[in-house]
Design a protein around this motif. Sequence first.
Motif, PDB file in Angstrom:
ATOM      1  N   GLY A  38      21.718  -2.431  -1.865  1.00 36.91           N
ATOM      2  CA  GLY A  38      20.688  -1.576  -3.061  1.00 36.91           C
ATOM      3  C   GLY A  38      19.189  -1.678  -2.258  1.00 36.91           C
ATOM      4  N   PHE A  39      19.024  -1.822  -1.036  1.00 36.93           N
ATOM      5  CA  PHE A  39      17.979  -2.355  -1.286  1.00 36.93           C
ATOM      6  C   PHE A  39      17.421  -0.192  -0.620  1.00 36.93           C
ATOM      7  CE2 PHE A  39      14.936  -1.562   2.548  1.00 36.93           C
ATOM      8  CZ  PHE A  39      14.253  -2.995   2.542  1.00 36.93           C
ATOM      9  N   LYS A  40      16.154  -0.172  -0.856  1.00 38.16           N
ATOM     10  CA  LYS A  40      15.225   0.512  -0.868  1.00 38.16           C
ATOM     11  C   LYS A  40      14.327   1.539   0.390  1.00 38.16           C
ATOM     12  CE  LYS A  40      15.638   1.067  -5.473  1.00 38.16           C
ATOM     13  NZ  LYS A  40      16.258   1.560  -5.917  1.00 38.16           N
ATOM     14  N   PHE A  41      15.117   2.689   0.629  1.00 40.35           N
ATOM     15  CA  PHE A  41      14.673   2.787   1.820  1.00 40.35           C
ATOM     16  C   PHE A  41      12.808   4.033   1.453  1.00 40.35           C
ATOM     17  CE2 PHE A  41      13.599   5.471   5.966  1.00 40.35           C
ATOM     18  CZ  PHE A  41      13.452   4.521   6.856  1.00 40.35           C
ATOM     19  N   VAL A  42      12.200   4.187   1.915  1.00 41.59           N
ATOM     20  CA  VAL A  42      11.378   5.075   1.287  1.00 41.59           C
ATOM     21  C   VAL A  42      10.215   5.701   2.093  1.00 41.59           C
ATOM     22  CG1 VAL A  42       9.456   5.515  -0.043  1.00 41.59           C
ATOM     23  CG2 VAL A  42      11.155   3.598  -0.359  1.00 41.59           C
ATOM     24  N   PRO A  43      10.467   6.535   3.136  1.00 42.20           N
ATOM     25  CA  PRO A  43       9.699   7.857   4.098  1.00 42.20           C
ATOM     26  C   PRO A  43       8.722   7.626   3.041  1.00 42.20           C
ATOM     27  CG  PRO A  43      11.906   8.821   3.954  1.00 42.20           C
ATOM     28  CD  PRO A  43      11.849   7.739   2.334  1.00 42.20           C
ATOM     29  N   ASN A  44       7.339   7.173   4.388  1.00 45.91           N
ATOM     30  CA  ASN A  44       6.101   7.495   3.482  1.00 45.91           C
ATOM     31  C   ASN A  44       4.901   7.983   4.305  1.00 45.91           C
ATOM     32  OD1 ASN A  44       3.802   6.822   2.161  1.00 45.91           O
ATOM     33  ND2 ASN A  44       3.609   4.946   2.217  1.00 45.91           N
ATOM     34  N   THR A  45       5.283   9.343   4.417  1.00 42.24           N
ATOM     35  CA  THR A  45       4.626  10.984   4.869  1.00 42.24           C
ATOM     36  C   THR A  45       3.267  11.177   4.148  1.00 42.24           C
ATOM     37  OG1 THR A  45       5.555  12.277   6.133  1.00 42.24           O
ATOM     38  CG2 THR A  45       6.313  11.475   4.109  1.00 42.24           C
ATOM     39  N   GLY A  46       2.709  11.085   6.235  1.00 41.79           N
ATOM     40  CA  GLY A  46       1.885  12.555   5.620  1.00 41.79           C
ATOM     41  C   GLY A  46       2.365  14.415   5.226  1.00 41.79           C
ATOM     42  N   ARG A  47       3.581  14.309   5.193  1.00 40.28           N
ATOM     43  CA  ARG A  47       4.136  15.638   5.226  1.00 40.28           C
ATOM     44  C   ARG A  47       4.178  15.645   3.316  1.00 40.28           C
ATOM     45  NH1 ARG A  47       9.238  16.183   8.413  1.00 40.28           N
ATOM     46  NH2 ARG A  47       8.554  14.542  11.092  1.00 40.28           N
ATOM     47  N   SER A  48       4.707  17.150   2.807  1.00 43.78           N
ATOM     48  CA  SER A  48       5.628  17.589   2.030  1.00 43.78           C
ATOM     49  C   SER A  48       6.923  16.897   1.805  1.00 43.78           C
ATOM     50  CB  SER A  48       6.297  18.769   1.934  1.00 43.78           C
ATOM     51  OG  SER A  48       6.974  18.998   0.849  1.00 43.78           O
ATOM     52  N   PHE A  49       7.703  16.109   0.261  1.00 46.07           N
ATOM     53  CA  PHE A  49       8.866  16.507   0.454  1.00 46.07           C
ATOM     54  C   PHE A  49       9.514  17.018   0.496  1.00 46.07           C
ATOM     55  CE2 PHE A  49       7.194  17.443  -3.515  1.00 46.07           C
ATOM     56  CZ  PHE A  49       7.694  18.304  -3.858  1.00 46.07           C
ATOM     57  N   LYS A  50       9.343  18.509   0.554  1.00 49.15           N
ATOM     58  CA  LYS A  50      10.819  19.550   1.085  1.00 49.15           C
ATOM     59  C   LYS A  50      11.141  19.438   1.967  1.00 49.15           C
ATOM     60  CE  LYS A  50       9.689  22.669  -3.150  1.00 49.15           C
ATOM     61  NZ  LYS A  50       9.466  23.839  -3.616  1.00 49.15           N
ATOM     62  N   SER A  51       9.794  19.037   3.261  1.00 53.76           N
ATOM     63  CA  SER A  51      10.345  19.731   4.539  1.00 53.76           C
ATOM     64  C   SER A  51      11.251  17.866   5.076  1.00 53.76           C
ATOM     65  CB  SER A  51       8.476  19.285   5.256  1.00 53.76           C
ATOM     66  OG  SER A  51       7.996  18.082   5.601  1.00 53.76           O
ATOM     67  N   VAL A  52      11.396  17.037   4.809  1.00 59.62           N
ATOM     68  CA  VAL A  52      12.456  15.634   4.515  1.00 59.62           C
ATOM     69  C   VAL A  52      13.255  15.550   4.333  1.00 59.62           C
ATOM     70  CG1 VAL A  52      10.305  14.598   5.022  1.00 59.62           C
ATOM     71  CG2 VAL A  52      10.845  14.327   2.785  1.00 59.62           C
ATOM     72  N   GLN A  53      14.230  16.943   3.506  1.00 58.74           N
ATOM     73  CA  GLN A  53      15.620  17.249   3.353  1.00 58.74           C
ATOM     74  C   GLN A  53      16.384  16.941   4.184  1.00 58.74           C
ATOM     75  OE1 GLN A  53      15.555  17.232  -0.006  1.00 58.74           O
ATOM     76  NE2 GLN A  53      13.443  17.002   0.000  1.00 58.74           N
ATOM     77  N   ALA A  54      16.070  17.575   5.000  1.00 60.42           N
ATOM     78  CA  ALA A  54      17.301  17.015   6.035  1.00 60.42           C
ATOM     79  C   ALA A  54      17.134  16.169   6.854  1.00 60.42           C
ATOM     80  CB  ALA A  54      17.498  18.125   7.486  1.00 60.42           C
ATOM     81  N   LEU A  55      16.688  15.192   6.701  1.00 59.03           N
ATOM     82  CA  LEU A  55      16.119  13.983   7.220  1.00 59.03           C
ATOM     83  C   LEU A  55      17.045  12.724   6.629  1.00 59.03           C
ATOM     84  CD1 LEU A  55      13.307  11.881   8.522  1.00 59.03           C
ATOM     85  CD2 LEU A  55      14.180  11.251   6.595  1.00 59.03           C
ATOM     86  N   LEU A  56      16.407  13.316   5.013  1.00 58.52           N
ATOM     87  CA  LEU A  56      17.062  12.734   3.821  1.00 58.52           C
ATOM     88  C   LEU A  56      18.457  12.474   3.919  1.00 58.52           C
ATOM     89  CD1 LEU A  56      14.693  13.253   0.949  1.00 58.52           C
ATOM     90  CD2 LEU A  56      14.793  11.355   2.615  1.00 58.52           C
ATOM     91  N   GLU A  57      18.975  13.812   3.623  1.00 54.61           N
ATOM     92  CA  GLU A  57      20.882  14.094   4.054  1.00 54.61           C
ATOM     93  C   GLU A  57      21.083  12.897   4.729  1.00 54.61           C
ATOM     94  OE1 GLU A  57      23.553  17.306   3.702  1.00 54.61           O
ATOM     95  OE2 GLU A  57      21.573  18.571   4.835  1.00 54.61           O
ATOM     96  N   THR A  58      20.771  13.449   6.397  1.00 54.02           N
ATOM     97  CA  THR A  58      20.963  12.856   7.450  1.00 54.02           C
ATOM     98  C   THR A  58      21.103  10.878   7.105  1.00 54.02           C
ATOM     99  OG1 THR A  58      20.563  14.154   8.981  1.00 54.02           O
ATOM    100  CG2 THR A  58      20.387  11.877  10.017  1.00 54.02           C
ATOM    101  N   LEU A  59      20.003  10.193   6.171  1.00 56.42           N
ATOM    102  CA  LEU A  59      20.105   8.648   6.438  1.00 56.42           C
ATOM    103  C   LEU A  59      21.018   8.497   4.162  1.00 56.42           C
ATOM    104  CD1 LEU A  59      16.140   8.315   6.994  1.00 56.42           C
ATOM    105  CD2 LEU A  59      18.154   7.694   7.807  1.00 56.42           C
ATOM    106  N   GLY A  60      22.351   9.977   4.195  1.00 59.25           N
ATOM    107  CA  GLY A  60      22.049   9.465   3.194  1.00 59.25           C
ATOM    108  C   GLY A  60      21.033   9.021   1.152  1.00 59.25           C
ATOM    109  N   LEU A  61      20.534   8.999   1.678  1.00 58.48           N
ATOM    110  CA  LEU A  61      19.550   9.650   0.428  1.00 58.48           C
ATOM    111  C   LEU A  61      18.933  10.999  -0.118  1.00 58.48           C
ATOM    112  CD1 LEU A  61      16.587   7.419   2.341  1.00 58.48           C
ATOM    113  CD2 LEU A  61      18.053   6.708   0.462  1.00 58.48           C
ATOM    114  N   LYS A  62      20.001  12.083   0.405  1.00 60.52           N
ATOM    115  CA  LYS A  62      19.657  13.399  -0.312  1.00 60.52           C
ATOM    116  C   LYS A  62      20.160  13.677  -1.917  1.00 60.52           C
ATOM    117  CE  LYS A  62      19.591  18.479   0.294  1.00 60.52           C
ATOM    118  NZ  LYS A  62      19.649  19.555   1.167  1.00 60.52           N
ATOM    119  N   ASP A  63      19.156  13.849  -2.707  1.00 61.51           N
ATOM    120  CA  ASP A  63      19.406  14.063  -4.129  1.00 61.51           C
ATOM    121  C   ASP A  63      19.756  12.878  -4.338  1.00 61.51           C
ATOM    122  OD1 ASP A  63      19.439  15.806  -6.150  1.00 61.51           O
ATOM    123  OD2 ASP A  63      21.737  16.579  -5.161  1.00 61.51           O
ATOM    124  N   GLN A  64      19.547  11.160  -4.343  1.00 62.30           N
ATOM    125  CA  GLN A  64      20.532  10.068  -4.880  1.00 62.30           C
ATOM    126  C   GLN A  64      18.744   9.727  -5.780  1.00 62.30           C
ATOM    127  OE1 GLN A  64      23.077   8.865  -3.787  1.00 62.30           O
ATOM    128  NE2 GLN A  64      23.205  11.197  -3.298  1.00 62.30           N
TER     129      GLN A  64
END
Length: 280
Positions: free
Chosen positions: A36-62
């Motif tokens: 139930g923990f929140k892991f939040v990427p906090n980046t200078g990048r666009s959220f669109k550019s981190v979708q592959a990363l989110l998928e790897t972490l199990g966070l994409k479209d969650q």
Amino acid sequence: MTYKMLVSDLDETLLNDDGSINPDNIKTIKQAISQGFKFVPNTGRSFKSVQALLETLGLKDQAQQYVISYNGGAIVENKGNRVIATRAMTFDLAQKIFSAGIKINSAIDVHIYTVDQLFIYNISETDQAYMAERHVPYQLVDTTDLSFLKSEAPIMKVIFEHPDQAVRDVIMTEVSDTVGAENVVATYSSNRYVEFNPKGVDKGSASLQLGELLGIQQSEIMAVGDNANDKSMIDAAGLGVAVQNAIEPIKSVAQLITKKSNNEGAIAEILQQFVLDDHE
């Protein structure tokens, strides 16, 4: 103290130098999320550019999982990439920043981020390689007149890329003097960029804003980073952490410095120490 959220920089913090993710980081992030923990990427990048990363972490479209983008310019829920908060830059400010920076060197590389697109003017070879390593999509532009942006989504930030810190220093001074230091937040990142956001927009204030939206107190938030644009969130969090490879000014303000570098799984070290059920 029970921590409920970790806001984390990406490049040189979560990511290895080559843009990949240490397997220990992936494993522990997934374990933390399952609790139930929140892991939040906090980046200078666009959220669109981190979708592959989110998928790897199990966070994409969650649902109920988030990304903070553009150094705090946007907060996005991962489910459907729903933008829940933005703090945009006016067109006039963006044009003035752009024009002041390229005046220093007409060959300078410039990024202009809107909420859903990255435009790059005069991309350098080193920047092109850096973007490719991190799978960041962008559109090239060849004009110094940014009027086309008036028909685009809101502008988030403008940044300049150059390998020489002395050149980046000159750009920071020229832009701040031109538009007024009181109107922008200027930071350095990744030993290659000088970044400009509207005044009041930074990673720290966005972290606290997301915490408020989720009912998470400041004392329950951890933040981790390595470079100057991470200082605001390290200052703002209940526990501010610098990775071992962080620059000295960031280490000096952090409450904790990891034993491991970004290449060795620094995020896993933090989660194992403070979050996972079997931590002591």
